[in-house]
Motif scaffolding. Sequence first.
Motif, PDB file in Angstrom:
ATOM      1  N   VAL A 213       0.847  -1.187   0.000  1.00  0.00           N
ATOM      2  CA  VAL A 213       0.000   0.000   0.000  1.00  0.00           C
ATOM      3  C   VAL A 213       0.887   1.242   0.000  1.00  0.00           C
ATOM      4  CG1 VAL A 213      -1.753   1.305   1.238  1.00  0.00           C
ATOM      5  CG2 VAL A 213      -1.854  -1.194   1.224  1.00  0.00           C
ATOM      6  N   ASN A 214       0.765   2.059  -1.038  1.00  0.00           N
ATOM      7  CA  ASN A 214       1.475   3.329  -1.133  1.00  0.00           C
ATOM      8  C   ASN A 214       0.472   4.471  -1.128  1.00  0.00           C
ATOM      9  OD1 ASN A 214       4.094   2.302  -1.298  1.00  0.00           O
ATOM     10  ND2 ASN A 214       3.994   2.101  -3.532  1.00  0.00           N
ATOM     11  N   GLU A 215       0.962   5.649  -0.846  1.00  0.00           N
ATOM     12  CA  GLU A 215       0.119   6.842  -0.907  1.00  0.00           C
ATOM     13  C   GLU A 215      -0.428   7.035  -2.314  1.00  0.00           C
ATOM     14  OE1 GLU A 215      -1.955  10.213   0.192  1.00  0.00           O
ATOM     15  OE2 GLU A 215      -0.890   8.816   1.508  1.00  0.00           O
ATOM     16  N   SER A 216       0.421   6.780  -3.312  1.00  0.00           N
ATOM     17  CA  SER A 216       0.022   6.981  -4.711  1.00  0.00           C
ATOM     18  C   SER A 216       0.562   5.842  -5.554  1.00  0.00           C
ATOM     19  CB  SER A 216       0.532   8.333  -5.227  1.00  0.00           C
ATOM     20  OG  SER A 216      -0.048   9.394  -4.500  1.00  0.00           O
ATOM     21  N   ASN A 217      -0.184   4.773  -5.640  1.00  0.00           N
ATOM     22  CA  ASN A 217       0.184   3.595  -6.415  1.00  0.00           C
ATOM     23  C   ASN A 217      -0.292   3.803  -7.855  1.00  0.00           C
ATOM     24  OD1 ASN A 217       1.715   1.493  -5.469  1.00  0.00           O
ATOM     25  ND2 ASN A 217       0.045   0.331  -4.584  1.00  0.00           N
ATOM     26  N   TYR A 218       0.513   4.465  -8.683  1.00  0.00           N
ATOM     27  CA  TYR A 218       0.089   4.843 -10.029  1.00  0.00           C
ATOM     28  C   TYR A 218       0.016   3.630 -10.961  1.00  0.00           C
ATOM     29  CZ  TYR A 218       0.271   9.914  -9.427  1.00  0.00           C
ATOM     30  OH  TYR A 218       0.021  11.203  -9.058  1.00  0.00           O
ATOM     31  N   ILE A 219      -1.099   3.505 -11.659  1.00  0.00           N
ATOM     32  CA  ILE A 219      -1.273   2.456 -12.656  1.00  0.00           C
ATOM     33  C   ILE A 219      -1.067   3.040 -14.049  1.00  0.00           C
ATOM     34  CG2 ILE A 219      -2.848   0.712 -13.589  1.00  0.00           C
ATOM     35  CD1 ILE A 219      -4.303   0.836 -10.834  1.00  0.00           C
ATOM     36  N   VAL A 220      -1.868   4.046 -14.404  1.00  0.00           N
ATOM     37  CA  VAL A 220      -1.769   4.738 -15.701  1.00  0.00           C
ATOM     38  C   VAL A 220      -1.756   6.241 -15.429  1.00  0.00           C
ATOM     39  CG1 VAL A 220      -2.864   5.178 -17.923  1.00  0.00           C
ATOM     40  CG2 VAL A 220      -2.979   2.893 -16.919  1.00  0.00           C
ATOM     41  N   SER A 221      -0.849   6.956 -16.078  1.00  0.00           N
ATOM     42  CA  SER A 221      -0.794   8.400 -15.849  1.00  0.00           C
ATOM     43  C   SER A 221      -0.387   9.138 -17.108  1.00  0.00           C
ATOM     44  CB  SER A 221       0.204   8.716 -14.729  1.00  0.00           C
ATOM     45  OG  SER A 221       0.357  10.112 -14.551  1.00  0.00           O
ATOM     46  N   LEU A 222      -1.142  10.172 -17.441  1.00  0.00           N
ATOM     47  CA  LEU A 222      -0.761  11.110 -18.489  1.00  0.00           C
ATOM     48  C   LEU A 222      -0.563  12.473 -17.824  1.00  0.00           C
ATOM     49  CD1 LEU A 222      -0.305  11.571 -21.557  1.00  0.00           C
ATOM     50  CD2 LEU A 222      -2.680  12.335 -21.677  1.00  0.00           C
ATOM     51  N   ASN A 223       0.692  12.733 -17.427  1.00  0.00           N
ATOM     52  CA  ASN A 223       1.044  13.982 -16.746  1.00  0.00           C
ATOM     53  C   ASN A 223       0.228  14.169 -15.464  1.00  0.00           C
ATOM     54  OD1 ASN A 223       2.420  16.309 -16.224  1.00  0.00           O
ATOM     55  ND2 ASN A 223       1.502  17.502 -17.889  1.00  0.00           N
ATOM     56  N   ARG A 224       0.006  13.117 -14.745  1.00  0.00           N
ATOM     57  CA  ARG A 224      -0.686  13.040 -13.451  1.00  0.00           C
ATOM     58  C   ARG A 224      -1.804  14.062 -13.333  1.00  0.00           C
ATOM     59  NH1 ARG A 224       4.901  13.957 -10.031  1.00  0.00           N
ATOM     60  NH2 ARG A 224       5.401  16.045 -10.745  1.00  0.00           N
ATOM     61  N   TRP A 225      -1.761  15.008 -12.373  1.00  0.00           N
ATOM     62  CA  TRP A 225      -2.911  15.891 -12.143  1.00  0.00           C
ATOM     63  C   TRP A 225      -3.021  17.021 -13.160  1.00  0.00           C
ATOM     64  CZ3 TRP A 225       0.581  15.074  -7.964  1.00  0.00           C
ATOM     65  CH2 TRP A 225       1.658  15.958  -7.932  1.00  0.00           C
ATOM     66  N   ASN A 226      -2.103  17.093 -14.126  1.00  0.00           N
ATOM     67  CA  ASN A 226      -2.261  18.036 -15.233  1.00  0.00           C
ATOM     68  C   ASN A 226      -2.973  17.406 -16.425  1.00  0.00           C
ATOM     69  OD1 ASN A 226      -1.252  20.470 -14.297  1.00  0.00           O
ATOM     70  ND2 ASN A 226       0.865  19.789 -14.556  1.00  0.00           N
ATOM     71  N   GLY A 227      -3.326  16.149 -16.300  1.00  0.00           N
ATOM     72  CA  GLY A 227      -4.069  15.453 -17.348  1.00  0.00           C
ATOM     73  C   GLY A 227      -5.057  14.511 -16.702  1.00  0.00           C
ATOM     74  N   ASN A 327       7.981  18.255  -7.238  1.00  0.00           N
ATOM     75  CA  ASN A 327       8.542  16.925  -7.019  1.00  0.00           C
ATOM     76  C   ASN A 327       7.533  16.089  -6.255  1.00  0.00           C
ATOM     77  OD1 ASN A 327      11.150  17.058  -8.176  1.00  0.00           O
ATOM     78  ND2 ASN A 327      11.730  18.472  -6.544  1.00  0.00           N
ATOM     79  N   PHE A 328       7.304  14.904  -6.726  1.00  0.00           N
ATOM     80  CA  PHE A 328       6.299  14.061  -6.087  1.00  0.00           C
ATOM     81  C   PHE A 328       6.799  12.654  -5.858  1.00  0.00           C
ATOM     82  CE2 PHE A 328       2.181  13.377  -4.551  1.00  0.00           C
ATOM     83  CZ  PHE A 328       1.682  12.177  -5.018  1.00  0.00           C
ATOM     84  N   HIS A 329       7.679  12.215  -6.735  1.00  0.00           N
ATOM     85  CA  HIS A 329       8.203  10.858  -6.656  1.00  0.00           C
ATOM     86  C   HIS A 329       9.017  10.712  -5.371  1.00  0.00           C
ATOM     87  CE1 HIS A 329      10.429   7.244  -7.734  1.00  0.00           C
ATOM     88  NE2 HIS A 329       9.713   7.120  -8.835  1.00  0.00           N
ATOM     89  N   GLY A 330       8.708   9.735  -4.551  1.00  0.00           N
ATOM     90  CA  GLY A 330       9.444   9.524  -3.318  1.00  0.00           C
ATOM     91  C   GLY A 330       9.174   8.160  -2.754  1.00  0.00           C
ATOM     92  N   PRO A 331       9.769   7.810  -1.623  1.00  0.00           N
ATOM     93  CA  PRO A 331       9.599   6.476  -1.053  1.00  0.00           C
ATOM     94  C   PRO A 331       8.154   6.141  -0.719  1.00  0.00           C
ATOM     95  CG  PRO A 331      11.416   7.650  -0.003  1.00  0.00           C
ATOM     96  CD  PRO A 331      10.690   8.647  -0.837  1.00  0.00           C
ATOM     97  N   TRP A 332       7.312   7.154  -0.549  1.00  0.00           N
ATOM     98  CA  TRP A 332       5.923   6.907  -0.147  1.00  0.00           C
ATOM     99  C   TRP A 332       4.994   6.684  -1.335  1.00  0.00           C
ATOM    100  CZ3 TRP A 332       8.659  11.395   0.493  1.00  0.00           C
ATOM    101  CH2 TRP A 332       8.375  12.410  -0.414  1.00  0.00           C
ATOM    102  N   GLY A 333       5.435   6.963  -2.521  1.00  0.00           N
ATOM    103  CA  GLY A 333       4.515   6.760  -3.632  1.00  0.00           C
ATOM    104  C   GLY A 333       4.980   7.412  -4.904  1.00  0.00           C
ATOM    105  N   GLY A 334       4.036   7.501  -5.848  1.00  0.00           N
ATOM    106  CA  GLY A 334       4.358   7.999  -7.171  1.00  0.00           C
ATOM    107  C   GLY A 334       4.614   6.864  -8.135  1.00  0.00           C
ATOM    108  N   PHE A 335       4.698   5.654  -7.613  1.00  0.00           N
ATOM    109  CA  PHE A 335       4.920   4.493  -8.472  1.00  0.00           C
ATOM    110  C   PHE A 335       4.121   3.308  -7.931  1.00  0.00           C
ATOM    111  CE2 PHE A 335       8.379   4.796  -5.362  1.00  0.00           C
ATOM    112  CZ  PHE A 335       8.284   3.580  -4.709  1.00  0.00           C
ATOM    113  N   PHE A 336       3.852   2.362  -8.804  1.00  0.00           N
ATOM    114  CA  PHE A 336       3.073   1.182  -8.436  1.00  0.00           C
ATOM    115  C   PHE A 336       3.997   0.100  -7.886  1.00  0.00           C
ATOM    116  CE2 PHE A 336       0.694  -2.753  -9.155  1.00  0.00           C
ATOM    117  CZ  PHE A 336      -0.573  -2.393  -8.720  1.00  0.00           C
TER     118      PHE A 336
END
Length: 364
Positions: A213-227, A327-336
């Motif tokens: 379980v991460n804060e932000s377990n991204y599956i599909v992203s097109l420029n995250r919250w800008n898309g 910057n958002f990528h970090g140990p808590w999330g940003g990736f699945f």
Amino acid sequence: MKNAQISLRSLLSSLFAMVLLAVLFQACSKDDGPVTPPVDKTRLKARLDSATATYTAAQEGVQVGQYEVGSRAVFKTAIDAATTVNTNAGATQSEVNNAYVNLGQAQTTFASKQVQEIAPANLVLFLKMDGNANDASGKGLNGTLKPGATGVGSWTGWGGTSTNLPVATKDRYGNDNRAYSFDKGANIEVPYNSVLNPSKELTIAAWVRPTKVNESNYIVSLNRWNGYKFQLQSVNKVFMTVKTAPDKIFDRDNESPTLDLNKWYHAAVTYKSGEMVFYINGTPVKTWTDVTGDPFAVKSTINLTIGQDLPTGLYQFNEKNDADGNNFHGPWGGFFTGDIDEVRMYNVVLGGTQIRSIYNAEKP
């Protein structure tokens, strides 16, 4: 004189007969009451014939034109109930009318269970993950396996890249090398194409198996919250973000259920102005109607990523000026963290029957 007596006697007899008939008619009218018209079953019989013909011809399955497994039995129950009323000589008109309405509703429900065709043009991306990241949609948007950013000490000191590419793994059937495992930013990067940024409607579906379980377990992203972005959030619910204007972003989740770790799920979401719908294993679990506007993407030429929030090359941590200045990528999330398989994207909102048909065709 004699003739006059005879005429008078005849007249009295006639008057007496008329009075007697009037009395009898009045008595009969009071005793018999209003005449009840016969029960009309014509419409019910016609609807029964139509429903029976549909039921007889229907086949269950996951192919276009077939009906969801189990739907024929439900429809047959409604047909049997209407048949019972139709063959009952003592049925009232009210019972017949109700049977007619109920059978009509059952027909409508059964029709909604028929698998509908999804036009090939509406499928804009299909990554099967069968040992590669090639696109099976026919659009030629083949992905590339990419490593994530690597950290040195605290996340503010992150820089460079690692060598942790997505790793081929077992799919939900247990077949080797038929899905990919993601962690620490390992991702699949899909070159930007305008078809990935639909102007009106959007459907995203994927098989996912989260292992952390991460804060932000991204599956599909097109420029995250800008898309737009499709992910799991801090309590492992499916989460979708869609930006519809420079100052308008909608973040919503499926509310319930939360996903268990180490278990495969088919997760899907649809979006159009006025409606965002979440599906888990083919079942709609949450509909949001407080979302407005068409999808809107800032810096839309940024490549789409599977398994991470942004393409790895866009992170410039030391200068803190990645794709959107945050910057958002970090140990808590940003990736699945976990496994992903069968990623699909459509430029239309798929109906519930269509999403269920995908799930039913692919479930283990």
